[in-house]
Design a protein around this motif. Structure first.
Motif, PDB file in Angstrom:
ATOM      1  N   LEU A  22      15.723   5.634   4.141  1.00 66.17           N
ATOM      2  CA  LEU A  22      15.253   6.076   2.834  1.00 66.17           C
ATOM      3  C   LEU A  22      16.357   6.003   1.783  1.00 66.17           C
ATOM      4  N   THR A  26      15.654   3.651  -1.513  1.00 66.93           N
ATOM      5  CA  THR A  26      15.528   4.211  -2.856  1.00 66.93           C
ATOM      6  C   THR A  26      16.392   3.477  -3.881  1.00 66.93           C
ATOM      7  N   THR A  93       8.782   2.212  -6.139  1.00 69.68           N
ATOM      8  CA  THR A  93       8.756   3.680  -6.084  1.00 69.68           C
ATOM      9  C   THR A  93       7.576   4.193  -5.265  1.00 69.68           C
ATOM     10  N   ASP A  94       6.423   3.543  -5.414  1.00 69.13           N
ATOM     11  CA  ASP A  94       5.241   3.957  -4.651  1.00 69.13           C
ATOM     12  C   ASP A  94       5.412   3.648  -3.165  1.00 69.13           C
ATOM     13  N   VAL A  96       8.250   3.393  -1.465  1.00 67.04           N
ATOM     14  CA  VAL A  96       9.227   4.321  -0.883  1.00 67.04           C
ATOM     15  C   VAL A  96       8.614   5.714  -0.724  1.00 67.04           C
ATOM     16  N   ALA A  97       7.790   6.134  -1.670  1.00 65.74           N
ATOM     17  CA  ALA A  97       7.112   7.428  -1.542  1.00 65.74           C
ATOM     18  C   ALA A  97       6.200   7.444  -0.323  1.00 65.74           C
ATOM     19  N   ARG A  98       5.487   6.361  -0.106  1.00 60.19           N
ATOM     20  CA  ARG A  98       4.617   6.273   1.082  1.00 60.19           C
ATOM     21  C   ARG A  98       5.460   6.299   2.351  1.00 60.19           C
ATOM     22  N   ARG A 100       8.369   7.693   2.757  1.00 61.28           N
ATOM     23  CA  ARG A 100       8.904   9.041   2.931  1.00 61.28           C
ATOM     24  C   ARG A 100       7.834  10.001   3.465  1.00 61.28           C
ATOM     25  N   GLU A 101       6.654   9.970   2.866  1.00 58.64           N
ATOM     26  CA  GLU A 101       5.586  10.889   3.267  1.00 58.64           C
ATOM     27  C   GLU A 101       5.139  10.640   4.707  1.00 58.64           C
ATOM     28  N   GLN A 104       7.832  11.867   7.146  1.00 55.69           N
ATOM     29  CA  GLN A 104       7.858  13.323   7.264  1.00 55.69           C
ATOM     30  C   GLN A 104       6.716  13.824   8.144  1.00 55.69           C
TER      31      GLN A 104
END
Length: 235
Positions: A22, A26, A93-94, A96-98, A100-101, A104
């Motif tokens: 990550l 980013t 950005t989208d 990387v957000a996916r 990360r989520e 987690q």
């Protein structure tokens, strides 16, 4: 097939591998992720999309182990491939957000899996029967090697020793069962024998990171007096 026991140490290796990925991801712009990765036919966005989609896919296998109800990793290869292609079209950005989520959610699912579920039999997309202990190896392998595949300055030599050795054992195990592997002996730079393939033969020796890079198709080795063995492709 390499399996590892669950516990804080392994969960920590997975978390740290995720954080390294990550942190690298980013820094990438839309233009960066559209550039080719080291994997033929895949951009960096494809690599990130694959990892983002893999986490919930592996989580489905954990659901199978927990409930006893068959929950396949993917419906089929076409569904897997189309999910990767769709994710590769997202802005950085989208994406990387996916990533990360999903990471987690996967980490939480692993750390809260009940004890008996670790002994359940499940079947990954690759077809072998195993327990969730195998899934820990698969995820760690994907996180570490695909960071290299992004081609943004990370090499196999930078993989932390514990994670490196787990992945190396996994790749060695693959070749121990693969067909058309020539006879040779694999040793690390300290002379520790890691494997004998087909009874052994010419010795291939190098640092463990170099051996992992070579076996996984992510680096070369200096030639040996008898020439390097020609290996069938790794997965």
């Amino acid at each position: 097939m390499k399996e590892i026991d669950p516990g804080p140490a392994v969960f920590g290796e997975l978390q740290r591998a995720t954080e390294r990925l990550l942190t690298a991801a980013t820094t990438l712009s839309d233009q960066d992720i559209a550039a080719p990765s080291r994997l033929p036919g895949w951009t960096r966005a494809h690599v990130l999309s694959h990892l983002a989609a893999q986490a919930p896919a592996l989580e489905r296998l954990l659901t199978w182990a927990r409930t006893g109800v068959r929950t396949d990793q993917y419906a089929d290869r076409a569904a897997r491939d189309s999910e990767i292609e769709a994710g590769a079209l997202l802005p950085a950005t989208d994406l990387v957000a996916r990533l990360r989520e999903s990471a987690q959610s996967w980490q939480h699912a692993v750390e809260t899996l009940p004890g008996p579920a670790w002994d359940a039999t499940i079947v990954p997309f690759t077809g072998e029967s195993c327990t969730p202990r195998r899934i820990l190896v698969i995820r760690l392998r994907e996180l570490t090697l695909h960071l290299v595949d992004l081609d943004i300055g990370h090499e196999v030599s930078g993989i932390p020793p514990t994670a490196r050795d787990i992945v190396l054992d996994d790749v060695v195990g693959y070749y121990a069962e693969a067909k058309q592997v020539p006879a040779f002996t694999l040793r690390d730079a300290e002379g520790v024998e890691l494997a004998r393939f087909n009874g052994g033969g010419p010795v291939v020796s190098a640092a463990r990171a170099e051996l992992l890079a070579w076996l996984s198709g992510r680096g070369g080795l200096a030639d040996t007096p008898d020439g390097l063995p020609v290996l069938p492709p790794w997965i």
